[in-house]
Design an enzyme around this catalytic site. Structure first.
Site, PDB file in Angstrom:
ATOM      1  N   GLY A 197       0.834  -1.203   0.000  1.00  0.00           N
ATOM      2  CA  GLY A 197       0.000   0.000   0.000  1.00  0.00           C
ATOM      3  C   GLY A 197       0.862   1.243   0.000  1.00  0.00           C
ATOM      4  O   GLY A 197       2.064   1.162   0.252  1.00  0.00           O
ATOM      5  N   ASP A 245      -0.857   9.738   7.011  1.00  0.00           N
ATOM      6  CA  ASP A 245      -1.538   8.485   6.676  1.00  0.00           C
ATOM      7  C   ASP A 245      -1.647   7.612   7.924  1.00  0.00           C
ATOM      8  O   ASP A 245      -1.215   6.466   7.939  1.00  0.00           O
ATOM      9  CB  ASP A 245      -0.793   7.766   5.544  1.00  0.00           C
ATOM     10  CG  ASP A 245      -1.676   6.708   4.883  1.00  0.00           C
ATOM     11  OD1 ASP A 245      -2.894   6.680   5.165  1.00  0.00           O
ATOM     12  OD2 ASP A 245      -1.150   5.910   4.092  1.00  0.00           O
TER      13      ASP A 245
END
Ligand SMILES: *[C@@H]1O[C@H](CO)[C@@H](O)[C@H](O)[C@H]1NC(C)=O
Ligand SMILES: *[C@@H]1O[C@H](CO)[C@@H](O)[C@H](O)[C@H]1NC(C)=O
Ligand SMILES: *[C@@H]1O[C@H](CO)[C@@H](O)[C@H](O)[C@H]1NC(C)=O
Ligand SMILES: *[C@@H]1O[C@H](CO)[C@@H](O)[C@H](O)[C@H]1NC(C)=O
Ligand SMILES: *[C@@H]1O[C@H](CO)[C@@H](O)[C@H](O)[C@H]1NC(C)=O
Ligand SMILES: *[C@@H]1O[C@H](CO)[C@@H](O)[C@H](O)[C@H]1NC(C)=O
Ligand SMILES: *[C@@H]1O[C@H](CO)[C@@H](O)[C@H](O)[C@H]1NC(C)=O
Ligand SMILES: *[C@@H]1O[C@H](CO)[C@@H](O)[C@H](O)[C@H]1NC(C)=O
Ligand SMILES: *[C@@H]1O[C@H](CO)[C@@H](O)[C@H](O)[C@H]1NC(C)=O
Length: 804
Positions: free
Chosen positions: A530, A643
């Site tokens: 990711g 994030d």
């Protein structure tokens, strides 16, 4: 013409560098002694002196871009990659990174010379009559100039900077002076010295005022256990960790006995500490300190501000209401009023009451047993009165009043029973109150992290060389080819050298692609992906288990040095709740980071695990908050995480959290994804703060606070923030649901917590702390960024909740 001039400079450079290779560093191993008539060159990073046991190194130490100080440091870097410097010759005047030298002249004088400056920067002013002196570094870390008859002409032990090594005495001639800041090694404001009454003291000697803060200035020397008769004035720590001073004061470190290495340092916060190196020589632990409370150190937050003790960072400075920092990057300059100071005596002032604030010293008067009104009037009648301290004395049962002419040494603590009445113009007080409570942080954007010395090196050569050029133009035609070849050879060599240096400075290991491929069995054990990267498990050649993160190739068109410059900041971040970066690989198109491996995977994998009981969940909440707070407070503005999500919170064998993936978001916004919504936005849907979706809103550390809040709510409820439609605004449905449940509490419903909390926990948790955690998380997930707390406030709130 320009090209020729360049060539010319090249040649002169060539000529000037020729002796370099034939001087001190003729052998491949570093020299152990500097002989008469030889020099150490800043350009050559192998030009260092090393102690026989290789523990200490003396040489040019980089203190910024193109700025060097001749220093002594521990050869082995710490686990953070930084070196511990113990001495500097020219801390207040760094020299250039080219053509600066330390020379031992034929007459026995040690001279530090900056490029193109006529006067030496620093010298020992010594003279050797035996024609045999040598400069050596011994195993104790002492750099000394000794003649053949064993006479010591000069030694660094006699001129300490901010550190004493074992058996290095502090004398009546020497003192320790703190560094200005972590990055600025020049002389700071704090000193350890023998006072005129023979007592060893710590003093703050700031730009405006001076004050002793240790031993306790309210005690007389004798009452503080000091003798004023020790007129020989000497103090030192021995190899057993026993510190003895001639004023009768002594202590043993908490780890007394033989240790690998100790040092006594006066730190940038003004505290005197003894440090011991751990077994692996990878970090220093504090084994004694002079002041238990950093806030009691004078001047630490500057004028017009207060200091408070923080559980995570030790000390926190805050401006008084209606004041702002003078220099947003440096607290020692204090704060200045944002209001116009009124002229004295026109009665236009009023007082702002601040409870639990203490200010030490600088009293205009001392008025016992007076009422508040009398105290106010006294202050109002004195032009220089900036405010007053008003406190209740329990012993005498009366109130004490101290009008002040200077507001320094401010301290705020809930345990302090007293108030400050700050003198402020009436107009300011009545006009606006929002300003009063504004929280001020360090402004990092203009932070001078590095010293930059800009100097032209070749002025003299250029001027002299114009004639030279006219005369020998033809000759150079022929030489050109040779020069160009040499030039390429030279620059290529210097490029590899500079990278080696960067590596040493950033401290983590450089791995080869081949090694990493082997470690990860040809990148076969994928453990996650990711955010533009895939993570593999691997076992390094020294049997350490590592997480190997391959960045996708879109980012690989930058050079190795640039890549390293960016990630080296990450290598310097060091916190128990941040994942440790061990190294990197930058070869061809490959860009790989090597991290410590975490046994229990990510929070995401454990969200519904029974093993993650309430206590562990609370530790995850607290640890993650501490890790993020450290990131935000370290003053590296771009190390916003951007994030924060359960995938990026990793758990070690004890389920203690470590935040991973920080600082990398920067890499991923380069590849300009076409999607217009995403050209600005980074992060993962569901966890992203609303301001990502509005071009006009600035992105601040509050985006991480929002994501943290959502992650905590997910951990508490077991419900995913993904899914659901956003038609009712940007509030995530899950967050909205929790908010409604909490609102039920005020509606008189008592089982709201049970309704919210994940059923996996089976009701086994502390209700009060859970309620606190839910409310903190909700506050973090506020839509308006200013309504969210900072990460360090979150840590505070969670810890305070724990005291309930
Ligand atoms: C290093 O030098 C100091 C001062 O000259 C001396 O006291 C000490 O014994 C020396 N240490 C070693 C290991 O030679
Ligand atoms: C320090 O240690 C020495 C011996 O190791 C002992 O004699 C002395 O009493 C100790 N001093 C203090 C203050 O504990
Ligand atoms: C020191 O390093 C070794 C292996 O490198 C390790 O096993 C040991 O735990 C380390 N000790 C400390 C105190 O860090
Ligand atoms: C602190 O505030 C006073 C007025 O209250 C002002 O005179 C002084 O200059 C301020 N200090 C600094 C460092 O600005
Ligand atoms: C304080 O002042 C009041 C009134 O002036 C007086 O009655 C009292 O005795 C004083 N207390 C002390 C401790 O001096
Ligand atoms: C704190 O101060 C108040 C007066 O402002 C006094 O009544 C109270 O007893 C004090 N408490 C303590 C713990 O000193
Ligand atoms: C206080 O300042 C804010 C913004 O600076 C402003 O919106 C608000 O109206 C002010 N309040 C008063 C009472 O002046
Ligand atoms: C921070 O400092 C920089 C330069 O010193 C300045 O341009 C900027 O406006 C400051 N930002 C804040 C929020 O004060
Ligand atoms: C370091 O501190 C000194 C002394 O305060 C100051 O003069 C100098 O400008 C500082 N250097 C940097 C790069 O901030």
């Amino acid at each position: 013409m320009d090209l020729l001039l360049h060539l010319l400079m090249l040649v002169s450079l060539l000529l000037s560098q020729t002796p370099l290779t034939t001087s001190s560093s003729s052998s491949s191993s570093p020299p152990y002694a500097l002989k008469l008539g030889s020099s150490l060159f800043v350009d050559n990073k192998d030009d260092v002196l090393i102690s026989p046991d290789n523990v200490f190194t003396a040489g040019f130490y980089s203190v910024g871009n193109n700025a060097f100080c001749f220093s002594i440091w521990f050869t082995k870097p710490l686990s953070t990659g930084s070196h511990t410097v113990v001495w500097m010759a020219n801390r207040d005047a760094p020299v250039n990174g080219k053509r600066s030298t330390l020379s031992l002249t034929k007459t026995g004088n040690l001279v530090l010379q900056d490029a193109d400056q006529d006067l030496p920067i620093w010298t020992t002013r010594t003279r050797d009559l035996t024609d045999s002196a040598e400069l050596k570094l011994n195993n104790s870390g002492n750099l000394y100039l000794q003649s053949k008859d064993k006479h010591i002409l000069w030694q660094s032990f006699g001129f300490p900077t901010d550190t004493l090594l074992p058996n290095q005495p502090l004398t009546k001639e020497s003192m320790l002076v703190s560094s200005r800041s972590k990055t600025n090694h020049s002389s700071g404001f704090y000193r350890l010295f023998f006072d005129s009454d023979n007592v060893l003291r710590l003093v703050y000697s700031g730009p405006k005022v001076t004050g002793v803060y240790w031993p306790n200035p309210e005690l007389r020397a004798w009452d503080a256990g000091r003798s004023t008769y020790g007129s020989e004035r000497t103090a030192a720590i021995d190899t057993f960790g026993r510190f003895i001073s001639s004023d009768g004061w002594f202590f043993n470190t908490s780890d007394d006995g033989i240790q690998i290495m100790r040092r006594v340092t006066i730190d940038i916060d003004g505290n005197l500490r003894v440090y011991s190196l751990n077994e692996n020589r990878t970090f220093w632990k504090v084994t004694w300190q002079a002041m238990a409370q950093t806030c009691m150190i004078h001047g630490s937050c500057g004028e017009n501000s207060t200091c408070s003790n923080e559980p995570t960072f030790g000390r926190k400075c805050t401006c008084l209401p209606y004041h702002k920092m003078v220099d947003p990057t440096d607290w020692s300059y204090g704060c200045e009023p944002e209001f116009e100071q009124s002229l004295c005596g026109n009665g236009e002032d009023s007082f702002l009451h601040l409870s639990h604030f203490d200010f030490y010293g600088y009293d205009l008067k001392y008025l016992p047993n007076v009422t508040l009104d009398v105290c106010k009037e006294e202050c109002m009648n004195m032009c220089s009165c900036k405010g007053f301290q008003y406190k209740f004395d329990k012993k005498q049962g009366i109130f004490l009043c101290y009008p002040k002419f200077l507001l320094l040494n401010g301290f705020s603590s809930v345990s302090f029973n007293g108030s400050l009445y700050l003198r402020v113009p009436k107009v300011t007080l009545s006009s606006n109150t929002t300003k009063a409570t504004r929280e001020l942080g360090l402004n990092c954007s203009g932070h001078p992290m590095m010293v930059e010395l800009e100097r032209v090196y070749d002025k003299k050569n250029e001027r002299g060389s114009i004639k030279f050029l006219l005369l020998f133009t033809y000759v150079f035609g022929a030489l050109e080819v040779v020069c160009i070849i040499y030039f390429f050879y030279k620059t290529r060599k210097s490029v590899t050298k500079s990278q080696g240096y960067l590596q040493a400075a950033s401290g983590f290991e450089r791995f080869s692609y081949r090694d990493l491929r082997k470690a990860s069995e040809n990148f076969s054990m994928e453990i996650g992906r990711g955010g533009g990267a895939i993570v593999y498990k691997g076992v390094l050649s020294d049997n350490r288990v590592a997480a190997i993160k391959r960045l996708k190739e879109a980012n690989s068109n930058q050079g190795e040095a640039e890549f390293l410059a960016e990630i080296s900041t990450l290598g310097k971040l060091n916190h128990m709740n941040l994942i440790d970066i061990w190294g990197y690989c930058a070869e061809g198109k490959h860009r790989i980071l090597v991290y410590e491996y975490m046994e229990n995977g990510s929070l995401e994998e454990n969200l519904h695990s029974k093993k993650l009981n309430w206590d562990k969940r609370f530790e995850v909440a607290l640890g993650t908050a501490k890790g993020l707070a450290y990131l935000h407070e370290e003053c590296l503005e771009w190390v916003l995480h951007c994030d924060v999500k359960p995938h990026n919170i990793l758990l070690d064998q004890d389920y203690l959290p470590k935040v991973a993936d920080f600082g990398l978001s920067k890499f991923f916004d380069r590849d300009g994804r076409g999607n217009s919504e995403f050209t600005k936005a980074r992060g993962t849907r569901g966890y992203m703060a609303p301001e990502w979706f509005f071009v006009s809103l600035p992105i601040t550390s509050k985006v991480d606070v929002y994501s943290y809040g959502v992650v905590m709510l997910e951990m508490i409820t077991g419900r995913s923030p993904l899914g659901g439609d956003l038609s009712g605004g940007y509030e995530r449905p899950m967050v909205k649901w929790v908010r409604e449940k909490v609102a039920d509490e005020y509606g008189g419903k008592s089982n709201w917590i049970e309704e919210i909390v994940d059923s996996t926990l089976k009701g086994e948790y502390d209700r009060i702390r859970m309620g606190n955690l839910i409310k903190v998380a909700l506050q973090c997930a506020e839509e308006i960024k200013d309504a969210r707390p900072t990460m360090s406030q979150v840590v505070d709130m969670l810890l305070r909740g724990e005291e309930l």
